[in-house]
Write a protein that holds these residues in place. Sequence first.
Motif, PDB file in Angstrom:
ATOM      1  N   LEU B  91     -23.172  33.255  19.661  1.00  0.00           N
ATOM      2  CA  LEU B  91     -22.484  33.223  18.376  1.00  0.00           C
ATOM      3  C   LEU B  91     -21.056  32.739  18.555  1.00  0.00           C
ATOM      4  CD1 LEU B  91     -23.662  36.751  17.221  1.00  0.00           C
ATOM      5  CD2 LEU B  91     -24.258  34.637  16.038  1.00  0.00           C
ATOM      6  N   GLN B 102     -13.135  38.385  11.595  1.00  0.00           N
ATOM      7  CA  GLN B 102     -13.803  37.265  12.234  1.00  0.00           C
ATOM      8  C   GLN B 102     -14.992  36.842  11.391  1.00  0.00           C
ATOM      9  OE1 GLN B 102     -14.661  38.072  16.375  1.00  0.00           O
ATOM     10  NE2 GLN B 102     -12.752  39.206  16.628  1.00  0.00           N
ATOM     11  N   TYR B 103     -15.173  35.525  11.278  1.00  0.00           N
ATOM     12  CA  TYR B 103     -16.282  34.956  10.521  1.00  0.00           C
ATOM     13  C   TYR B 103     -17.190  34.231  11.502  1.00  0.00           C
ATOM     14  CZ  TYR B 103     -13.465  36.279   6.567  1.00  0.00           C
ATOM     15  OH  TYR B 103     -12.746  37.021   5.650  1.00  0.00           O
ATOM     16  N   PHE B 104     -18.476  34.552  11.414  1.00  0.00           N
ATOM     17  CA  PHE B 104     -19.439  34.066  12.394  1.00  0.00           C
ATOM     18  C   PHE B 104     -20.228  32.862  11.898  1.00  0.00           C
ATOM     19  CE2 PHE B 104     -19.564  37.176  15.848  1.00  0.00           C
ATOM     20  CZ  PHE B 104     -18.789  38.183  15.321  1.00  0.00           C
ATOM     21  N   GLY B 105     -20.613  32.024  12.842  1.00  0.00           N
ATOM     22  CA  GLY B 105     -21.569  30.969  12.578  1.00  0.00           C
ATOM     23  C   GLY B 105     -22.990  31.504  12.674  1.00  0.00           C
ATOM     24  N   PRO B 106     -23.997  30.635  12.452  1.00  0.00           N
ATOM     25  CA  PRO B 106     -25.393  31.089  12.447  1.00  0.00           C
ATOM     26  C   PRO B 106     -25.941  31.389  13.838  1.00  0.00           C
ATOM     27  CG  PRO B 106     -25.298  28.733  12.115  1.00  0.00           C
ATOM     28  CD  PRO B 106     -23.871  29.214  12.086  1.00  0.00           C
TER      29      PRO B 106
END
Lengths: 114, 113
Positions: B91, B102-106
């Motif tokens: 991730l 924090q903002y996560f990718g797929p």
Amino acid sequence: DQQVKQNSPSLSVQEGRISILNCDYTNSMFDYFLWYKKYPAEGPTFLISISSIKDKNEDGRFTVFLNKSAKHLSLHIVPSQPGDSAVYFCAAGEQGGSQGNLIFGKGTKLSVKP
Amino acid sequence: EAGVAQSPRYKIIEKRQSVAFWCNPISGHATLYWYQQILGQGPKLLIQFQNNGVVDDSQLPKDRFSAERLKGVDSTLKIQPAKLEDSAVYLCASSRNRGYEQYFGPGTRLTVT
């Protein structure tokens, strides 16, 4: 040594009722806490956070409570909806030297039944 | 606002092969993170960048893992050579600055056979 613990792997709740997810931590240096929601095959989505200077933070149907003396926090979802069914992760971090380094629990799978 | 982008979404390789993952953070986010999430566990931080500099790589297995963030935007994470225990979801996350949400990718699901 798990610094952030989510002791319930799963939770099942009826639609419209309250969901309560719990999280315990051991490191007294942690001073901010976050909850993330994760659907299958997607990355975690930020839900709500709380700083150690507060004991409650509310955002719509989601409320996080922090009990520093017990090193415990909980996420309340009221009312629960089927779309809330997901894995919920509790995370904790320090604002100081390890700023940004979040420690995650293992997650709790919430199932909201219609 | 576009979210965190990652590619590929899935990768299957044999042990001892090499693999690379790519991440494009949210525009304007100074801090970028790579996490490893093994099945049944929470994400574990591997490395944290502030702009194009490393601020924390204490949990990165440096004998086989490497990461870079050239120009302070995109980042790549490489594993060479891969082991069976590297099978996990990798991730990428970004935040406005250190200490912010924090903002996560797929994620990229890696399977090592």
